[in-house]
Motif scaffolding. Structure first.
Motif, PDB file in Angstrom:
ATOM      1  N   VAL A 148       5.144   3.591  -1.760  1.00 13.68           N
ATOM      2  CA  VAL A 148       4.615   2.124  -1.058  1.00 13.68           C
ATOM      3  C   VAL A 148       4.537   1.114  -1.840  1.00 13.68           C
ATOM      4  O   VAL A 148       4.388   0.197  -0.946  1.00 13.68           O
ATOM      5  CB  VAL A 148       3.595   3.331   0.251  1.00 13.68           C
ATOM      6  CG1 VAL A 148       3.082   2.345   1.327  1.00 13.68           C
ATOM      7  CG2 VAL A 148       4.034   4.192   0.243  1.00 13.68           C
ATOM      8  N   PHE A 149       3.040   1.084  -2.120  1.00  8.73           N
ATOM      9  CA  PHE A 149       2.768   0.428  -3.252  1.00  8.73           C
ATOM     10  C   PHE A 149       3.114  -0.080  -4.426  1.00  8.73           C
ATOM     11  O   PHE A 149       3.309   0.970  -5.489  1.00  8.73           O
ATOM     12  CB  PHE A 149       1.070   0.313  -2.887  1.00  8.73           C
ATOM     13  CG  PHE A 149       0.338   0.955  -1.646  1.00  8.73           C
ATOM     14  CD1 PHE A 149       0.529  -0.105  -0.964  1.00  8.73           C
ATOM     15  CD2 PHE A 149       0.246   2.093  -0.703  1.00  8.73           C
ATOM     16  CE1 PHE A 149       0.007   0.293   0.775  1.00  8.73           C
ATOM     17  CE2 PHE A 149      -0.105   2.219   0.341  1.00  8.73           C
ATOM     18  CZ  PHE A 149      -1.020   1.002   1.155  1.00  8.73           C
ATOM     19  N   ASP A 150       3.168  -1.566  -4.594  1.00  6.24           N
ATOM     20  CA  ASP A 150       2.854  -1.869  -5.826  1.00  6.24           C
ATOM     21  C   ASP A 150       1.869  -3.228  -6.708  1.00  6.24           C
ATOM     22  O   ASP A 150       1.490  -3.445  -5.417  1.00  6.24           O
ATOM     23  CB  ASP A 150       4.793  -2.690  -6.147  1.00  6.24           C
ATOM     24  CG  ASP A 150       4.504  -2.563  -7.661  1.00  6.24           C
ATOM     25  OD1 ASP A 150       4.378  -2.675  -8.973  1.00  6.24           O
ATOM     26  OD2 ASP A 150       6.598  -3.065  -7.615  1.00  6.24           O
ATOM     27  N   LEU A 151       1.784  -3.541  -7.833  1.00  8.55           N
ATOM     28  CA  LEU A 151       0.902  -4.726  -7.802  1.00  8.55           C
ATOM     29  C   LEU A 151       2.179  -5.952  -8.223  1.00  8.55           C
ATOM     30  O   LEU A 151       2.746  -5.708  -9.201  1.00  8.55           O
ATOM     31  CB  LEU A 151       0.145  -4.158  -9.055  1.00  8.55           C
ATOM     32  CG  LEU A 151      -0.829  -3.194  -8.606  1.00  8.55           C
ATOM     33  CD1 LEU A 151      -1.873  -3.045  -9.827  1.00  8.55           C
ATOM     34  CD2 LEU A 151      -1.660  -3.328  -7.628  1.00  8.55           C
ATOM     35  N   GLY A 152       1.982  -6.890  -8.239  1.00  9.34           N
ATOM     36  CA  GLY A 152       2.398  -8.129  -8.252  1.00  9.34           C
ATOM     37  C   GLY A 152       1.874  -8.390  -9.599  1.00  9.34           C
ATOM     38  O   GLY A 152       1.069  -8.479 -10.072  1.00  9.34           O
ATOM     39  N   ALA A 153       2.620  -9.916  -9.906  1.00  8.93           N
ATOM     40  CA  ALA A 153       2.208  -9.965 -10.911  1.00  8.93           C
ATOM     41  C   ALA A 153       1.403 -10.782 -10.905  1.00  8.93           C
ATOM     42  O   ALA A 153       1.090 -11.307 -11.657  1.00  8.93           O
ATOM     43  CB  ALA A 153       3.657 -11.653 -11.074  1.00  8.93           C
ATOM     44  N   ASP A 154       0.477 -10.854  -9.825  1.00  6.26           N
ATOM     45  CA  ASP A 154      -1.140 -11.747  -9.923  1.00  6.26           C
ATOM     46  C   ASP A 154      -1.432 -10.739  -9.774  1.00  6.26           C
ATOM     47  O   ASP A 154      -2.671 -10.880  -9.440  1.00  6.26           O
ATOM     48  CB  ASP A 154      -1.492 -12.206  -8.376  1.00  6.26           C
ATOM     49  CG  ASP A 154      -0.343 -11.590  -7.180  1.00  6.26           C
ATOM     50  OD1 ASP A 154      -0.582 -10.671  -6.921  1.00  6.26           O
ATOM     51  OD2 ASP A 154      -0.445 -12.305  -6.194  1.00  6.26           O
ATOM     52  N   GLY A 155      -1.074  -9.293  -9.550  1.00  4.77           N
ATOM     53  CA  GLY A 155      -1.985  -8.633  -9.941  1.00  4.77           C
ATOM     54  C   GLY A 155      -3.036  -7.855  -8.597  1.00  4.77           C
ATOM     55  O   GLY A 155      -3.592  -6.518  -8.853  1.00  4.77           O
ATOM     56  N   LEU A 156      -2.130  -8.319  -7.551  1.00  4.47           N
ATOM     57  CA  LEU A 156      -2.838  -7.870  -6.459  1.00  4.47           C
ATOM     58  C   LEU A 156      -1.411  -7.291  -5.652  1.00  4.47           C
ATOM     59  O   LEU A 156      -0.517  -7.158  -6.188  1.00  4.47           O
ATOM     60  CB  LEU A 156      -3.035  -8.530  -5.456  1.00  4.47           C
ATOM     61  CG  LEU A 156      -4.199  -9.667  -5.891  1.00  4.47           C
ATOM     62  CD1 LEU A 156      -4.418 -10.855  -5.635  1.00  4.47           C
ATOM     63  CD2 LEU A 156      -5.211  -9.387  -6.071  1.00  4.47           C
ATOM     64  N   VAL A 157      -1.327  -6.280  -4.479  1.00  2.85           N
ATOM     65  CA  VAL A 157      -1.358  -5.589  -3.650  1.00  2.85           C
ATOM     66  C   VAL A 157       0.029  -5.779  -3.281  1.00  2.85           C
ATOM     67  O   VAL A 157      -0.204  -6.897  -2.905  1.00  2.85           O
ATOM     68  CB  VAL A 157      -1.890  -4.454  -2.645  1.00  2.85           C
ATOM     69  CG1 VAL A 157      -2.218  -5.785  -1.874  1.00  2.85           C
ATOM     70  CG2 VAL A 157      -1.055  -2.659  -2.606  1.00  2.85           C
ATOM     71  N   ARG A 158       0.940  -5.084  -3.193  1.00  6.98           N
ATOM     72  CA  ARG A 158       2.502  -5.447  -2.705  1.00  6.98           C
ATOM     73  C   ARG A 158       2.881  -4.545  -1.991  1.00  6.98           C
ATOM     74  O   ARG A 158       2.668  -3.278  -2.556  1.00  6.98           O
ATOM     75  CB  ARG A 158       3.351  -5.959  -3.753  1.00  6.98           C
ATOM     76  CG  ARG A 158       2.905  -7.598  -4.176  1.00  6.98           C
ATOM     77  CD  ARG A 158       3.407  -8.397  -3.300  1.00  6.98           C
ATOM     78  NE  ARG A 158       2.730 -10.167  -3.786  1.00  6.98           N
ATOM     79  CZ  ARG A 158       1.060 -10.298  -3.572  1.00  6.98           C
ATOM     80  NH1 ARG A 158       0.886  -9.394  -3.606  1.00  6.98           N
ATOM     81  NH2 ARG A 158       1.615 -11.478  -4.476  1.00  6.98           N
TER      82      ARG A 158
END
Ligand code: SF4
Length: 65
Positions: free
Chosen positions: A24-34
């Protein structure tokens, strides 16, 4: 099923959500949740609920609007 409402302004990139509900969740290139998906499978709801409860920044919630 309500949709998920991640708050990237509140997220501190702790990654607990991605470990708890990796489909369900991933971390984006900015290190924040996606979100990996906006259509959470019924089977993933318990892990999603657990991730919401464990997020130290209270950045995750179900959107009921
Ligand atoms: S657990 Fe919370 S603070 Fe950590 S990455 Fe996920 S949303 Fe962000």
């Amino acid at each position: 099923m309500p949709s998920l409402n991640p708050d990237t302004n509140a997220c501190i990139g702790a990654g607990i959500c991605t470990n708890t509900a990796p489909t369900v969740f991933d971390l984006g290139a900015d290190g924040l949740v996606r979100l990996r998906t906006t259509d959470v499978d019924t089977n993933d709801v318990p892990d999603t609920d657990a991730a919401i409860a464990m997020c130290p920044a209270q950045a995750l919630s179900w959107s009921r609007s």
